[in-house]
Design a protein around this motif. Structure first.
Motif, PDB file in Angstrom:
ATOM      1  N   VAL A 133      -0.698  -0.827  19.222  1.00 58.69           N
ATOM      2  CA  VAL A 133      -1.462  -0.775  17.976  1.00 58.69           C
ATOM      3  C   VAL A 133      -1.596  -2.176  17.392  1.00 58.69           C
ATOM      4  CG1 VAL A 133      -0.812   1.605  17.418  1.00 58.69           C
ATOM      5  CG2 VAL A 133       0.590  -0.270  16.566  1.00 58.69           C
ATOM      6  N   LYS A 134      -2.681  -2.397  16.660  1.00 55.44           N
ATOM      7  CA  LYS A 134      -2.875  -3.682  15.979  1.00 55.44           C
ATOM      8  C   LYS A 134      -2.012  -3.767  14.728  1.00 55.44           C
ATOM      9  CE  LYS A 134      -6.122  -6.648  13.501  1.00 55.44           C
ATOM     10  NZ  LYS A 134      -5.323  -7.825  13.757  1.00 55.44           N
ATOM     11  N   GLY A 135      -1.796  -2.630  14.090  1.00 52.66           N
ATOM     12  CA  GLY A 135      -1.037  -2.653  12.853  1.00 52.66           C
ATOM     13  C   GLY A 135      -0.541  -1.287  12.463  1.00 52.66           C
ATOM     14  N   VAL A 136       0.256  -1.300  11.407  1.00 54.30           N
ATOM     15  CA  VAL A 136       0.799  -0.070  10.824  1.00 54.30           C
ATOM     16  C   VAL A 136       0.611  -0.169   9.319  1.00 54.30           C
ATOM     17  CG1 VAL A 136       2.878   1.323  10.446  1.00 54.30           C
ATOM     18  CG2 VAL A 136       2.511   0.218  12.661  1.00 54.30           C
ATOM     19  N   LEU A 137       0.152   0.915   8.724  1.00 53.26           N
ATOM     20  CA  LEU A 137       0.029   1.005   7.277  1.00 53.26           C
ATOM     21  C   LEU A 137       1.083   1.985   6.788  1.00 53.26           C
ATOM     22  CD1 LEU A 137      -1.412   0.538   4.555  1.00 53.26           C
ATOM     23  CD2 LEU A 137      -3.000   2.372   5.206  1.00 53.26           C
ATOM     24  N   GLU A 138       1.929   1.531   5.861  1.00 52.66           N
ATOM     25  CA  GLU A 138       2.930   2.407   5.255  1.00 52.66           C
ATOM     26  C   GLU A 138       2.498   2.750   3.841  1.00 52.66           C
ATOM     27  OE1 GLU A 138       6.965   1.042   7.613  1.00 52.66           O
ATOM     28  OE2 GLU A 138       6.667   0.262   5.590  1.00 52.66           O
ATOM     29  N   LEU A 139       2.482   4.048   3.567  1.00 51.53           N
ATOM     30  CA  LEU A 139       2.127   4.582   2.255  1.00 51.53           C
ATOM     31  C   LEU A 139       3.253   5.493   1.782  1.00 51.53           C
ATOM     32  CD1 LEU A 139      -1.548   5.669   3.075  1.00 51.53           C
ATOM     33  CD2 LEU A 139      -0.831   3.558   1.929  1.00 51.53           C
ATOM     34  N   ASN A 140       3.193   5.900   0.529  1.00 53.32           N
ATOM     35  CA  ASN A 140       4.169   6.867   0.027  1.00 53.32           C
ATOM     36  C   ASN A 140       4.102   8.144   0.857  1.00 53.32           C
ATOM     37  OD1 ASN A 140       5.580   5.894  -2.447  1.00 53.32           O
ATOM     38  ND2 ASN A 140       3.483   5.527  -3.116  1.00 53.32           N
ATOM     39  N   GLY A 141       5.263   8.720   1.109  1.00 51.27           N
ATOM     40  CA  GLY A 141       5.322   9.957   1.865  1.00 51.27           C
ATOM     41  C   GLY A 141       4.521  11.065   1.202  1.00 51.27           C
ATOM     42  N   GLY A 142       3.724  11.757   2.008  1.00 54.32           N
ATOM     43  CA  GLY A 142       2.937  12.873   1.521  1.00 54.32           C
ATOM     44  C   GLY A 142       1.516  12.520   1.121  1.00 54.32           C
ATOM     45  N   VAL A 143       1.207  11.226   1.002  1.00 50.99           N
ATOM     46  CA  VAL A 143      -0.129  10.802   0.569  1.00 50.99           C
ATOM     47  C   VAL A 143      -1.198  11.215   1.574  1.00 50.99           C
ATOM     48  CG1 VAL A 143      -1.591   8.765   0.167  1.00 50.99           C
ATOM     49  CG2 VAL A 143       0.631   8.945  -0.944  1.00 50.99           C
ATOM     50  N   THR A 144      -0.916  11.070   2.865  1.00 50.01           N
ATOM     51  CA  THR A 144      -1.950  11.401   3.852  1.00 50.01           C
ATOM     52  C   THR A 144      -2.283  12.893   3.811  1.00 50.01           C
ATOM     53  OG1 THR A 144      -0.302  11.581   5.623  1.00 50.01           O
ATOM     54  CG2 THR A 144      -1.431   9.459   5.381  1.00 50.01           C
ATOM     55  N   LYS A 145      -1.278  13.720   3.643  1.00 47.07           N
ATOM     56  CA  LYS A 145      -1.529  15.168   3.554  1.00 47.07           C
ATOM     57  C   LYS A 145      -2.280  15.489   2.266  1.00 47.07           C
ATOM     58  CE  LYS A 145       0.669  19.661   3.826  1.00 47.07           C
ATOM     59  NZ  LYS A 145       1.914  20.403   3.998  1.00 47.07           N
TER      60      LYS A 145
END
Length: 166
Positions: A133-145
């Motif tokens: 992968v080129k990168g990883v994006l970390e967000l608060n847990g549950g945001v994607t759902k």
């Protein structure tokens, strides 16, 4: 025990106690890095809906190693994007992370290739999508759902050349 021996024994006990106090006061885990500057980042769903975030960029070895460790939280619209430059096999973990995170694994053009939802704080389990992968994006847990973000959606950010920093 002669008085001289008692004084010597007490001195040794006292020195050991002092050493224990010094050890107890020694610095513990590293402190979190203060939040750095943020850049705009959009996630565009396959249906065209745009979700705006303000993310920190981790693109040096030191920033990549520390990431969001030791932080109590990030803003709801916050996150951190890790830029590896060229795609590479990577493994992320949650050791020393104090809140759940969603990890989005990104292709060269910003396409979300895989998502690990609600990674458990403190876990030493390696989270690896199984491909470079080129990168990883970390967000608060549950945001994607909550926002319905899924693989195939696109990230717009300056590291992909498709969004200029403001």
């Amino acid at each position: 025990m002669p008085l001289g021996m008692k004084k010597l024994a007490l001195s040794i006990v006292f020195a050991a106690a002092l050493a224990g106090v010094a050890l107890a006061q020694a610095p513990g885990d590293p402190k979190p890095a203060p939040p750095g500057p943020t850049d705009p980042l959009n996630i565009v769903s396959t249906g065209g809906k745009v979700h705006a975030f303000k993310v920190e960029l981790a693109d040096t070895p030191q920033e990549t190693e520390l990431g969001l460790m030791y932080r109590q939280s990030i803003p709801k619209d916050g996150g951190m994007i890790f830029d590896f430059g060229q795609p590479k096999q990577t493994g992320m973990w949650m050791k020393n992370c104090l809140f759940p995170q969603d990890m989005l694994f990104l292709g060269n053009d910003g396409t979300i290739l895989a998502i690990a939802q609600n990674a458990r704080p403190g876990s030493e389990r390696i989270i690896d999508p199984g491909f470079p992968v080129k990168g990883v994006l970390e967000l608060n847990g549950g945001v994607t759902k909550e926002l319905g973000i899924k693989p195939g959606d696109k990230i717009q950010h300056k590291i992909f050349g498709n969004l200029k920093a403001s």
